[in-house]
Every structure is written in structure tokens, then in C-alpha cells.
Design a protein around this motif. Structure first.
Motif, short mmCIF file in Angstrom:
data_model
loop_
_atom_site.label_atom_id
_atom_site.label_comp_id
_atom_site.label_asym_id
_atom_site.label_seq_id
_atom_site.Cartn_x
_atom_site.Cartn_y
_atom_site.Cartn_z
N ALA A 182 23.33 -0.28 -32.79
CA ALA A 182 24.41 0.62 -32.40
C ALA A 182 25.75 0.10 -32.89
O ALA A 182 26.58 0.87 -33.41
N ALA A 183 25.99 -1.19 -32.74
CA ALA A 183 27.24 -1.79 -33.23
C ALA A 183 27.36 -1.68 -34.74
O ALA A 183 28.44 -1.43 -35.28
N LEU A 217 20.38 7.81 -38.56
CA LEU A 217 21.68 7.23 -38.24
C LEU A 217 22.49 6.98 -39.51
O LEU A 217 23.72 7.16 -39.52
N CYS A 218 21.82 6.57 -40.58
CA CYS A 218 22.50 6.40 -41.86
C CYS A 218 23.10 7.74 -42.32
O CYS A 218 24.26 7.80 -42.74
N ARG A 219 22.29 8.79 -42.25
CA ARG A 219 22.76 10.11 -42.67
C ARG A 219 23.95 10.56 -41.84
O ARG A 219 24.96 11.05 -42.37
N MET A 220 23.87 10.38 -40.51
CA MET A 220 24.98 10.76 -39.64
C MET A 220 26.24 9.95 -39.93
O MET A 220 27.35 10.42 -39.70
N SER A 221 26.04 8.71 -40.42
CA SER A 221 27.17 7.81 -40.68
C SER A 221 27.70 7.95 -42.10
O SER A 221 28.68 7.28 -42.47
N LEU A 259 22.21 7.99 -27.90
CA LEU A 259 21.61 8.87 -28.91
C LEU A 259 20.25 8.33 -29.35
O LEU A 259 19.27 9.09 -29.42
N MET A 260 20.19 7.04 -29.64
CA MET A 260 18.93 6.42 -30.05
C MET A 260 17.88 6.56 -28.96
O MET A 260 16.71 6.86 -29.23
N ASN A 261 18.29 6.36 -27.72
CA ASN A 261 17.36 6.44 -26.59
C ASN A 261 16.78 7.84 -26.45
O ASN A 261 15.56 8.00 -26.24
N GLY A 273 31.76 3.98 -37.88
CA GLY A 273 32.45 4.95 -37.04
C GLY A 273 31.58 6.02 -36.42
O GLY A 273 32.09 7.08 -36.01
N LEU A 274 30.27 5.77 -36.32
CA LEU A 274 29.39 6.76 -35.70
C LEU A 274 29.65 6.84 -34.20
O LEU A 274 29.65 5.81 -33.51
N LYS A 275 29.85 8.02 -33.69
CA LYS A 275 30.12 8.29 -32.27
C LYS A 275 31.40 7.57 -31.79
O LYS A 275 32.06 6.86 -32.52
N ALA A 276 31.71 7.76 -30.50
CA ALA A 276 32.96 7.23 -29.97
C ALA A 276 32.85 5.79 -29.50
O ALA A 276 33.86 5.13 -29.27
N SER A 277 31.62 5.29 -29.33
CA SER A 277 31.43 3.93 -28.84
C SER A 277 30.03 3.46 -29.17
O SER A 277 29.13 4.26 -29.50
N ASN A 278 29.83 2.16 -29.06
CA ASN A 278 28.48 1.61 -29.21
C ASN A 278 27.52 2.24 -28.20
O ASN A 278 26.36 2.53 -28.51
N GLU A 279 28.03 2.42 -26.97
CA GLU A 279 27.19 2.95 -25.90
C GLU A 279 26.69 4.37 -26.21
O GLU A 279 25.55 4.72 -25.87
#
Length: 225
Positions: A53-54, A28-32, A72-74, A61-67
């Protein structure tokens, strides 16, 4: 039937899964576009999945929303829990010994309930665990005692006769403050150092191979921290 109960943490306690979670956080760090520094990993260590996620969506700014970050994590972790995660050394033997002694057991974890079900089944422990509680089920992180209290309640126990087995310093403190017996098991310094477990828990061990039914019973009957 024994006169005490045990509530286990899952990740880093029963399951050798913290590496999988750290790997997810590094992804997630890399993606962000940020570096997965030790401080970032410490910041993430006690967060729930919605909080992680938040952290990445609202902070970077990763993805369009927290959800969407949660989804993705799931997806990543469902596969890892089913195929890659292994039991901590001594975990299955201890669970079996407690079951044979008639000790009721539950799991209370920050991990979503469905992932716990997948993990317990994959590790061969599901048949021995009488209740599973995720922080999502109670709406409070393990910085508060709700998950532990709910797990004890489902076992027909109370804090007074229940031992919480944890690898995280903050969760050991939560259990102590709620009146549970606490048993610390070392996993990694990001969760708790050996010195912290020695200082905070009623008893502690370097691994579950060193934990016995008798030691847990002594904690259940002994003084609280």
C-alpha cells in the motif's frame, strides 16, 4: 502423536493464489499509471500488504492514504479468496495425511489473518490447521522469524522439531536462520527458482503431490541448513 510439527506458508504453497495477488498488483499498477514490469513484480513479491500500500500511495499517489489502498486490496482479495482461489495440487491430501498421522499443523503467512481464515475454509483445510499466524499478528514480516516462531509455539513445538514448508527463497532463509527444518515447494521463479530451493532448503519438491509425511519427518529429524 508424532514428534514433529509442520508450519505451512499459504499463498503459493497450500493455495494456488499467487496469480490472484499478481493480478491485484497489476490492477494497482494500472490504477497508479505505471507499467507492471517483471522488476516491479519482483519488488512487490516479498512486501507485506501495508508495504505494498505504501509503495503505491507514497510512490505513485494512489488513493488518499496508505489505509485506503489497504482497504481497496482487502475488498478485492476477500472476494477472490472466497470464490476463485483453489488448493495447490496435492495440498488437501497432504494436510489430511498429516492430520491422520497426528502431526500438528499451522499456517504462517504474510496475508492478513481474516483472509487466511476465508481461504482455509474455502479450501476445506480449516478443520486440520491448529493455528493461523499472519505477519500482522506479530508485527514483523517473514524476513524475520517471528511468525514462524509464534506458529510453532501455538502448536506446542519449537524450531528444533518443526518443518517450515515454503515457496519463497527469502522465507526459506529466514526459517533456516531460526533453526527450523525447511522444505521448499516450487511455485514460480519470482518466489524462488528451482536452483534456489535446491540450494537453500533441507529438501524440496516441484509440488505437494511429491511431499509425504515421511519426507517431512526426515527433514524434522535431519541436519539443518
Amino acid at each position: 502423536m508424532t514428534d514433529f510439527a509442520v508450519v505451512f506458508d499459504f499463498d503459493g504453497t497450500l493455495a494456488d493464489s499467487m496469480g490472484a495477488w499478481r493480478g491485484l498488483e497489476a490492477d494497482l499498477c494500472r490504477m497508479s499509471g505505471i507499467e507492471d514490469t517483471p522488476q516491479v513484480m519482483r519488488d512487490l513479491c516479498s512486501l507485506t500488504i501495508p508495504e505494498v500500500a505504501a509503495y503505491f500511495h507514497e510512490g505513485y499517489g494512489l488513493k488518499a492514504s496508505n489505509e485506503e489502498v489497504v482497504q481497496l486490496m482487502n475488498e478485492i482479495m476477500c472476494q477472490r479468496y472466497a470464490q476463485d482461489v483453489e488448493a495447490k495440487p496435492g495440498a488437501l491430501a497432504l494436510v489430511r495425511a498429516l492430520h491422520a498421522a497426528g502431526v500438528p499443523m499451522a499456517v504462517a503467512s504474510s496475508t492478513p489473518h481474516h483472509l487466511l481464515d476465508i481461504g482455509l475454509e474455502a479450501l476445506g483445510m480449516a478443520e486440520f490447521i491448529g493455528a493461523v499466524v499472519s505477519v500482522d499478528d506479530v508485527g514483523h514480516s517473514k524476513r524475520e522469524p517471528h511468525a514462524f516462531l509464534r506458529a510453532a509455539e501455538l502448536l506446542g513445538a519449537t524450531a528444533a522439531n518443526t518443518v517450515v514448508v515454503e515457496d519463497s527463497a527469502y522465507a526459506v532463509c529466514t526459517a533456516n536462520q531460526a533453526g527450523f527444518g525447511s522444505f521448499g515447494v516450487y511455485d514460480m521463479d519470482e518466489s524462488a527458482t528451482i536452483a534456489q530451493l535446491q540450494d537453500l532448503a533441507c529438501d524440496w519438491a516441484l509440488g505437494l503431490e511429491d511431499v509425504t509425511v515421511g519426507r517431512l519427518q526426515q527433514v524434522a529429524k535431519g541436519p539443518r541448513r
